[in-house]
Enzyme design. Structure first.
Site, mmCIF file in Angstrom:
data_model
loop_
_atom_site.group_PDB
_atom_site.id
_atom_site.type_symbol
_atom_site.label_atom_id
_atom_site.label_comp_id
_atom_site.label_asym_id
_atom_site.label_seq_id
_atom_site.Cartn_x
_atom_site.Cartn_y
_atom_site.Cartn_z
ATOM 1 N N HIS A 18 47.496 75.811 -4.717
ATOM 2 C CA HIS A 18 46.888 76.969 -4.064
ATOM 3 C C HIS A 18 46.976 78.183 -4.988
ATOM 4 O O HIS A 18 47.433 78.063 -6.131
ATOM 5 C CB HIS A 18 47.514 77.217 -2.689
ATOM 6 N N HIS A 21 50.284 78.898 -7.015
ATOM 7 C CA HIS A 21 50.475 78.120 -8.247
ATOM 8 C C HIS A 21 49.533 78.644 -9.339
ATOM 9 O O HIS A 21 49.905 78.760 -10.500
ATOM 10 C CB HIS A 21 50.191 76.632 -8.001
ATOM 11 N N CYS A 126 68.137 70.717 3.084
ATOM 12 C CA CYS A 126 66.763 71.030 3.502
ATOM 13 C C CYS A 126 65.810 70.341 2.530
ATOM 14 O O CYS A 126 65.827 70.631 1.323
ATOM 15 C CB CYS A 126 66.520 72.531 3.505
ATOM 16 N N CYS A 129 63.372 72.736 0.645
ATOM 17 C CA CYS A 129 63.956 73.406 -0.538
ATOM 18 C C CYS A 129 64.419 72.392 -1.567
ATOM 19 O O CYS A 129 64.686 72.750 -2.703
ATOM 20 C CB CYS A 129 65.190 74.222 -0.170
ATOM 21 N N CYS A 143 66.535 76.323 8.524
ATOM 22 C CA CYS A 143 66.439 76.834 7.153
ATOM 23 C C CYS A 143 65.553 78.077 7.181
ATOM 24 O O CYS A 143 64.437 78.034 7.699
ATOM 25 C CB CYS A 143 65.824 75.786 6.236
ATOM 26 N N HIS A 146 62.035 77.388 5.354
ATOM 27 C CA HIS A 146 61.083 76.393 5.861
ATOM 28 C C HIS A 146 61.041 76.293 7.376
ATOM 29 O O HIS A 146 60.270 75.520 7.924
ATOM 30 C CB HIS A 146 61.366 75.019 5.218
ATOM 31 N N LYS A 292 53.359 84.256 5.319
ATOM 32 C CA LYS A 292 53.631 83.264 4.286
ATOM 33 C C LYS A 292 52.488 82.249 4.289
ATOM 34 O O LYS A 292 52.019 81.867 5.362
ATOM 35 C CB LYS A 292 54.949 82.570 4.638
ATOM 36 N N LYS A 295 50.362 75.521 5.391
ATOM 37 C CA LYS A 295 49.328 74.631 5.936
ATOM 38 C C LYS A 295 49.260 74.790 7.451
ATOM 39 O O LYS A 295 48.190 74.801 8.031
ATOM 40 C CB LYS A 295 49.667 73.185 5.591
HETATM 41 N N1 MSP Z 1 59.149 72.025 -8.265
HETATM 42 C C1 MSP Z 1 59.779 73.277 -8.106
HETATM 43 C C2 MSP Z 1 59.945 73.975 -9.445
HETATM 44 C C3 MSP Z 1 60.699 73.198 -10.467
HETATM 45 S S1 MSP Z 1 60.723 74.014 -11.998
HETATM 46 C C4 MSP Z 1 61.826 73.203 -12.904
HETATM 47 C C5 MSP Z 1 58.958 74.141 -7.173
HETATM 48 N N2 MSP Z 1 57.682 73.819 -7.041
HETATM 49 S S2 MSP Z 1 56.591 74.597 -6.121
HETATM 50 O O1 MSP Z 1 55.426 73.762 -6.068
HETATM 51 O O2 MSP Z 1 57.172 74.967 -4.873
HETATM 52 O O3 MSP Z 1 56.185 75.841 -6.957
HETATM 53 C C6 MSP Z 1 56.896 77.003 -6.908
HETATM 54 C C7 MSP Z 1 56.260 78.030 -7.815
HETATM 55 O O4 MSP Z 1 54.846 78.144 -7.537
HETATM 56 C C8 MSP Z 1 56.798 79.413 -7.549
HETATM 57 O O5 MSP Z 1 58.022 79.627 -8.196
HETATM 58 C C9 MSP Z 1 55.670 80.253 -8.083
HETATM 59 O O6 MSP Z 1 55.690 80.211 -9.460
HETATM 60 C C10 MSP Z 1 54.457 79.499 -7.570
HETATM 61 N N3 MSP Z 1 54.151 79.871 -6.206
HETATM 62 C C11 MSP Z 1 54.185 79.077 -5.093
HETATM 63 N N4 MSP Z 1 53.875 79.824 -4.011
HETATM 64 C C12 MSP Z 1 53.621 81.092 -4.384
HETATM 65 C C13 MSP Z 1 53.210 82.252 -3.724
HETATM 66 N N5 MSP Z 1 53.044 82.301 -2.426
HETATM 67 N N6 MSP Z 1 52.976 83.360 -4.476
HETATM 68 C C14 MSP Z 1 53.099 83.372 -5.846
HETATM 69 N N7 MSP Z 1 53.526 82.286 -6.491
HETATM 70 C C15 MSP Z 1 53.848 81.160 -5.788
HETATM 71 O O7 MSP Z 1 59.502 75.102 -6.650
#
Ligand code: MSP
Length: 480
Positions: A18, A21, A126, A129, A143, A146, A292, A295
């Site tokens: 999304h 990312h 969790c 997390c 949590c 979540h 936040k 889905k």
């Molecule tokens: N897999 C772990 C990270 C492991 S790194 C060794 C993880 N993945 S995640 O899919 O949840 O991605 C988290 C990252 O995606 C966040 O730290 C950020 O960089 C980005 N984002 C996910 N949601 C976000 C927002 N709502 N806003 C901005 N960035 C976000 O955690």
């Protein structure tokens, strides 16, 4: 040539990407492009975190083997990065043979230190997390991230002696050997260290979808340890690429995973006797219309829909110009169109159209380039350039863009004051100077926006290089 190693988190392969990312990956892409322009030998990596109980569960619910499931998700990420023009140098997947092989080596190294020991863990876990959560952090038994009840787990695991490294990490953070930016994120980490964060277990007994823990194959490696190691495995540790690029110059992450990157990760590296990353850059998170992204709430913004509507470069701009990365920010979908019109169509698009059409109409596209640019323009350029460079150096992309766009407004004012269309009517000899100053300024803007808008930049350059032959307008950002 000076090297520059930059990473993004590896995203969970639990669903499609999304805008959150996309935001982190775009930050890293823009910084990489900027550093390449400055002549750095850049290594920009991103990838996917494919193991752990969360992914195992989702694949199971979809009646798929986890590997088949993560392969499908990987296609979605790769396709999005291609559409968004993300120029990474390497893409790491944790289910790849290379990653698994090197993680085993690293775990063997870790195991041979006195830092790993067996113990029984009892506590809440969790899955969202992928982390244990202490009772005091629960809110009404849920949590806080979540909003789900964590599972009570009791099992024998292998633990890592984190406590041993906390004083060293604290010292390195305080003396900026390990720079955590911004300041409030650094303070948050120092507060966690002060609270005396417990040791953590680096294996799981019940999770099957993971890398077996060497010597104790009834356990798999904890997904966060497996994932953090990607920053080394992608460089083919301990081979030449690793020796050339490690330590990372900057690791960009979202605020919610700061603890893992600024405490667990340095501790593991210290135990492995490896240098620490130079900087962890922690950006804030998007909420959508005040909530936040989730889905369940149905408010997840799909970057493809934005690209379909605005195009790739405009989507890059719209995401990066939402809010300063240092802060959390709220995204309002309805604002995208307004911003597209005001900044891109009526801002940069209109300025280029206006100036280039003037040059084509008045001078048949031929401009005298020996005339020095107007003093007003050079002064503005100099101060904008200085601010832009400083912001880019500090990875403050939002502020860098803001500077460029206020320069664009200044140029609009300059044109309105000089009124070149009247100068032409009265055959004013100063017209050439005004037009060449403006063209000079446009070229500078092109240079500044290049890391953000790579496709539009190409289009502008080709157009300007062939100004004499242009019959059509530039049409940088079409009106919607
Ligand atoms: N897999 C772990 C990270 C492991 S790194 C060794 C993880 N993945 S995640 O899919 O949840 O991605 C988290 C990252 O995606 C966040 O730290 C950020 O960089 C980005 N984002 C996910 N949601 C976000 C927002 N709502 N806003 C901005 N960035 C976000 O955690």
């Amino acid at each position: 040539m000076k090297k520059f190693y930059i990473t993004t988190p590896i995203y969970y392969s639990s669903g499609k990407p999304h805008i959150g990312h996309a935001f982190t990956t775009l930050c890293a892409d823009v910084i990489s492009r900027y550093k390449r322009k400055l002549g750095f030998d850049v290594m920009f990596v991103t990838g996917l975190d494919e193991h752990g109980s969360k992914i195992e569960k989702i694949a199971h619910n979809q009646k798929m083997e986890p590997q088949v499931f993560v392969d499908l998700i990987a296609q979605k990420y790769l396709a999005l990065w291609k559409r968004l023009n993300i120029k990474y140098d390497n893409f790491i997947r944790t289910s790849s043979d290379q990653h698994k092989r090197i993680v085993k080596t690293l775990m063997n190294n870790l195991n041979s230190t006195p830092d790993v020991y067996a113990d029984t863990y009892e506590g809440f876990y969790c899955t969202g997390c992928e982390n244990f959560i202490t009772e005091k952090d629960l809110i009404d038994g849920f949590c806080p991230n979540h909003l789900k009840k964590p599972q009570l787990i009791k099992e024998k695991n292998y633990f890592f002696n984190l406590k041993r490294y906390l004083p060293i990490i604290k010292e390195k953070i305080l003396n900026n050997e390990l720079k955590i930016v911004p300041e409030n994120r650094k303070n948050e980490i120092l507060a966690i260290i002060k609270e005396d964060i417990p040791n953590f277990s680096i294996t799981r007994r019940k999770v099957r979808w993971g890398i077996p823990f060497p010597f104790f194959p009834d356990q798999t490696i904890y997904v966060w340890v497996d994932a953090l190691m990607n920053y080394l495995t992608v460089l083919d540790f301990p081979q030449e690429r690793f020796r050339k690029y490690w330590p990372a110059d900057v690791q960009i992450i979202g605020a919610e995973i700061n603890k893992f990157h600024s405490i667990y990760w340095p501790a593991l590296l210290l135990s492995l006797k490896l240098p620490l990353p130079k900087e962890i850059f922690v950006h804030g998170l998007f909420t959508v219309n005040g909530q936040k992204m989730s889905k369940t709430l149905g408010n997840v913004i799909d970057p493809h829909i934005m690209i379909n509507r605005f195009g790739a470069d405009a989507t890059r701009y719209l995401l990066l110009s939402q809010f300063p990365a240092y802060e959390h920010g709220d995204v309002k979908e309805s604002e995208f169109e307004k911003k597209y019109n005001s900044d891109l169509v009526n801002g940069v698009g209109n300025l280029f159209e206006r100036v280039l059409t003037l040059i084509i109409n008045n001078k048949k596209g031929i401009i005298e380039d020996k005339i020095p640019p107007d003093r007003v323009i050079t002064d503005l350029l100099r101060s904008t350039a200085m601010d832009y460079q400083q912001h880019m150096k500090d990875y403050e992309l939002y502020n860098a863009l803001k500077k460029v766009f206020s320069f664009i407004k200044e140029l609009d004012i300059y044109i309105n004051e000089k009124k070149p269309w009247l100068m032409q009517k009265s055959n004013d000899p100063k017209l050439d100077g005004v037009l060449s100053s403006l063209l000079y300024a446009l070229k500078q803007i092109t240079d500044w926006i290049e890391p953000f808008l790579p496709e539009k930049t190409k289009k502008i350059r080709t157009y300007i290089d062939n100004l004499k032959e242009q019959r059509d307008k530039l049409h940088l950002f079409p009106r919607l």
